[in-house]
Design a protein around this motif. Structure first.
Motif, mmCIF file in Angstrom:
data_model
loop_
_atom_site.group_PDB
_atom_site.id
_atom_site.type_symbol
_atom_site.label_atom_id
_atom_site.label_comp_id
_atom_site.label_asym_id
_atom_site.label_seq_id
_atom_site.Cartn_x
_atom_site.Cartn_y
_atom_site.Cartn_z
ATOM 1 N N ALA A 1 -3.810 1.231 3.460
ATOM 2 C CA ALA A 1 -4.367 -0.594 4.400
ATOM 3 C C ALA A 1 -4.165 -0.389 6.029
ATOM 4 C CB ALA A 1 -2.931 -1.098 3.546
ATOM 5 N N VAL A 2 -4.757 -0.914 7.207
ATOM 6 C CA VAL A 2 -4.878 -0.623 7.834
ATOM 7 C C VAL A 2 -3.141 -1.814 8.943
ATOM 8 C CG1 VAL A 2 -6.182 -1.375 10.080
ATOM 9 C CG2 VAL A 2 -6.843 -0.561 7.944
ATOM 10 N N GLY A 3 -3.065 -0.980 9.779
ATOM 11 C CA GLY A 3 -1.639 -2.163 10.821
ATOM 12 C C GLY A 3 -2.005 -0.967 11.775
ATOM 13 N N ALA A 4 -0.672 -2.036 12.777
ATOM 14 C CA ALA A 4 -1.211 -2.228 13.905
ATOM 15 C C ALA A 4 0.121 -2.316 14.973
ATOM 16 C CB ALA A 4 -2.066 -3.022 14.613
ATOM 17 N N THR A 5 -0.119 -1.750 15.675
ATOM 18 C CA THR A 5 1.243 -2.456 16.939
ATOM 19 C C THR A 5 1.220 -3.890 17.154
ATOM 20 O OG1 THR A 5 0.405 -1.374 18.603
ATOM 21 C CG2 THR A 5 1.460 -0.222 17.668
ATOM 22 N N ARG A 6 2.240 -4.744 18.521
ATOM 23 C CA ARG A 6 2.470 -5.917 18.156
ATOM 24 C C ARG A 6 1.295 -5.872 19.603
ATOM 25 N NH1 ARG A 6 7.784 -9.291 20.097
ATOM 26 N NH2 ARG A 6 6.235 -11.082 21.668
ATOM 27 N N ALA B 1 0.453 -1.256 -0.266
ATOM 28 C CA ALA B 1 0.173 0.018 -0.888
ATOM 29 C C ALA B 1 1.064 0.945 -0.078
ATOM 30 C CB ALA B 1 -1.299 -0.287 1.020
ATOM 31 N N GLU B 2 0.617 2.501 -0.637
ATOM 32 C CA GLU B 2 1.657 3.116 -0.380
ATOM 33 C C GLU B 2 0.658 4.285 0.265
ATOM 34 O OE1 GLU B 2 0.808 5.904 -4.391
ATOM 35 O OE2 GLU B 2 1.480 4.266 -5.530
ATOM 36 N N VAL B 3 -0.382 4.099 1.184
ATOM 37 C CA VAL B 3 -0.820 5.136 2.209
ATOM 38 C C VAL B 3 -1.306 3.716 3.592
ATOM 39 C CG1 VAL B 3 -1.960 6.788 3.588
ATOM 40 C CG2 VAL B 3 -1.699 6.785 1.349
ATOM 41 N N VAL B 4 -0.884 3.948 4.741
ATOM 42 C CA VAL B 4 -0.838 2.841 5.838
ATOM 43 C C VAL B 4 -1.746 4.066 7.045
ATOM 44 C CG1 VAL B 4 0.335 1.385 7.414
ATOM 45 C CG2 VAL B 4 0.995 1.154 4.802
ATOM 46 N N VAL B 5 -2.569 3.562 7.512
ATOM 47 C CA VAL B 5 -3.354 4.285 8.531
ATOM 48 C C VAL B 5 -2.173 3.143 9.909
ATOM 49 C CG1 VAL B 5 -4.926 4.961 10.078
ATOM 50 C CG2 VAL B 5 -4.485 5.434 7.949
ATOM 51 N N PRO C 1 5.680 2.014 3.010
ATOM 52 C CA PRO C 1 4.653 3.454 2.087
ATOM 53 C C PRO C 1 5.105 5.036 1.743
ATOM 54 C CG PRO C 1 3.424 3.473 4.356
ATOM 55 C CD PRO C 1 5.153 2.646 4.363
ATOM 56 N N LYS C 2 4.260 5.187 0.986
ATOM 57 C CA LYS C 2 4.421 7.226 0.912
ATOM 58 C C LYS C 2 4.099 8.015 1.514
ATOM 59 C CE LYS C 2 3.904 6.909 -4.612
ATOM 60 N NZ LYS C 2 3.827 7.908 -5.309
ATOM 61 N N VAL C 3 2.986 7.698 2.117
ATOM 62 C CA VAL C 3 2.324 8.307 3.770
ATOM 63 C C VAL C 3 1.994 6.768 5.103
ATOM 64 C CG1 VAL C 3 0.560 10.171 4.650
ATOM 65 C CG2 VAL C 3 1.303 9.747 2.574
ATOM 66 N N TYR C 4 2.280 7.099 5.625
ATOM 67 C CA TYR C 4 2.918 6.397 7.307
ATOM 68 C C TYR C 4 2.212 7.011 8.571
ATOM 69 C CZ TYR C 4 3.126 2.601 10.339
ATOM 70 O OH TYR C 4 2.469 1.348 11.464
ATOM 71 N N ILE C 5 0.704 6.817 8.651
ATOM 72 C CA ILE C 5 -0.197 7.734 9.887
ATOM 73 C C ILE C 5 -0.026 6.755 11.569
ATOM 74 C CG2 ILE C 5 -2.195 8.999 11.297
ATOM 75 C CD1 ILE C 5 -2.368 9.235 7.250
ATOM 76 N N ALA C 6 0.654 6.777 12.395
ATOM 77 C CA ALA C 6 0.417 6.238 13.667
ATOM 78 C C ALA C 6 -0.128 6.822 13.996
ATOM 79 C CB ALA C 6 1.858 6.723 14.110
ATOM 80 N N SER D 1 7.869 7.358 3.182
ATOM 81 C CA SER D 1 8.473 8.618 2.735
ATOM 82 C C SER D 1 8.132 9.817 4.029
ATOM 83 C CB SER D 1 7.722 8.669 1.230
ATOM 84 O OG SER D 1 8.312 7.798 0.611
ATOM 85 N N ILE D 2 6.376 9.761 3.927
ATOM 86 C CA ILE D 2 6.221 10.847 5.025
ATOM 87 C C ILE D 2 5.220 9.961 6.351
ATOM 88 C CG2 ILE D 2 5.263 12.824 5.136
ATOM 89 C CD1 ILE D 2 4.996 13.216 2.643
ATOM 90 N N ILE D 3 6.118 10.313 7.738
ATOM 91 C CA ILE D 3 5.223 9.808 8.123
ATOM 92 C C ILE D 3 4.836 10.694 9.460
ATOM 93 C CG2 ILE D 3 5.499 8.675 10.648
ATOM 94 C CD1 ILE D 3 8.289 7.103 9.987
#
Length: 315
Positions: A223-228, A194-198, A251-256, A273-275
């Motif tokens: 796409a959706v991500g998560a911590t351990r 994915a180019e964008v991950v939240v 990804p190009k953009v990662y939103i944490a 690329s961008i966090i």
């Protein structure tokens, strides 16, 4: 000299990591692929487009192929410069078995491979990704190296159909067969592509509030991500974990969102690329890698962000 790339078939196509490793193989020598799966013109053409000169195909049928693949590969790589593997389960299994057969060490968790003072050297990270080190391989060729995902870009060269060599299934002492397969259904874009991950962390509070992450990702086409910690709590399946023991994403953009930034997590996403980080603690480690930091309550920031995106879409 030949440089071998191990490739496990995924849904009728080469694994993404194998295509990435072909970029490095082209730099080191003449790329040859050891392909485990049924194969086909589409898969082989993709490998050729990424630089493969020849593809040796082993079709394991209903067998678990690690033992057979290692035996067949050992017969072919004696005069090669290196054998490159990804971090997949089959990759690591075959790498270990091949090392035992050839009496060579395995350099794992690699980020790069190059020649230094006449010997192969492997760059990797230690201490949770805080320190980059170089290890020199003292053993004779071929170097057996296991690489982290996203270590190299998958770059096409415009190459055509490679030569395809059929590999007979060797006989081994122990034959293990696959009796049944089950794949967990996936919704939305592939996390690793994915180019964008939240991604959401424990700061969201509970599984119900984690839905804010899913809603934002849907609006952004990401796409959706998560911590351990979130995965261990059972809020989302393990397949969504980003980090040292989960997926590596770029990804190009990662939103944490609501993620403090434990080193275990940063290892899996710090090369995005961008966090964008959202956390109420201004001293949270996640801000050390963020390009944009929002100090605030994630339960207030995410709904406002979702509302703004929805209103813009309606306008």
């Amino acid at each position: 000299m030949k440089v071998w790339v191990f490739c496990e078939e995924r849904h009728g196509a080469p694994s993404p990591t194998a295509l990435e490793l072909l970029t490095k193989a082209r730099e080191l020598g003449e790329p040859s692929v050891f392909y485990v799966g049924e194969g086909g013109d589409g898969a082989f053409t993709a490998l050729g487009a990424h630089g493969a000169v020849e593809v040796h195909r082993l079709d394991p049928g209903d067998r678990l192929p690690a033992a057979e693949a290692a035996a067949a590969l050992a017969d072919r790589v004696g005069d090669a410069r290196a054998v490159l593997f990804g971090m997949g389960n089959l990759d690591r299994d075959v790498a270990g078995r091949l090392a035992a057969r050839l009496d060579r060490p395995v350099a794992a968790n690699a980020l790069d491979l190059f020649v230094e003072d006449g010997a192969h050297a492997v760059a990797t990270e230690i201490l949770g990704g805080t320190l980059r080190v170089v290890k020199r391989i003292a053993a004779d060729d071929p170097a057996i190296v296991v690489f982290r995902p996203k270590a190299f870009p998958a770059e096409e060269t415009g190459g055509g159909m490679p030569e395809v060599v059929e590999v007979p299934l060797p006989e081994t002492d122990a034959v293990m067969r696959v009796l049944e397969r089950h794949e967990e259904p996936r919704e939305g874009p592939d996390l690793e592509a994915a180019e964008v991950v939240v991604s959401g962390g424990r700061g969201l509070g509970d599984a119900e509030r984690f839905r804010l992450v899913e809603e934002l990702a849907d609006l952004l086409g990401g796409a959706v991500g998560a911590t351990r910690a979130v995965v261990d709590a059972g809020w989302v399946p393990y397949a969504l974990q980003v980090g040292q023991t989960g997926k590596t994403v770029k990804p190009k953009v990662y939103i944490a969102a609501g993620i403090s930034g434990a080193m275990q997590h940063l290892v899996g996403m710090k090369d995005s690329s961008i966090i964008v980080a959202i956390n109420k603690d201004p001293d949270a480690p996640i801000f050390s890698v963020a390009d944009l930091g929002i100090v605030g309550d994630v339960h207030q920031v995410l709904p406002k962000l979702i509302e703004a995106l929805r209103s813009r879409g309606e306008g």
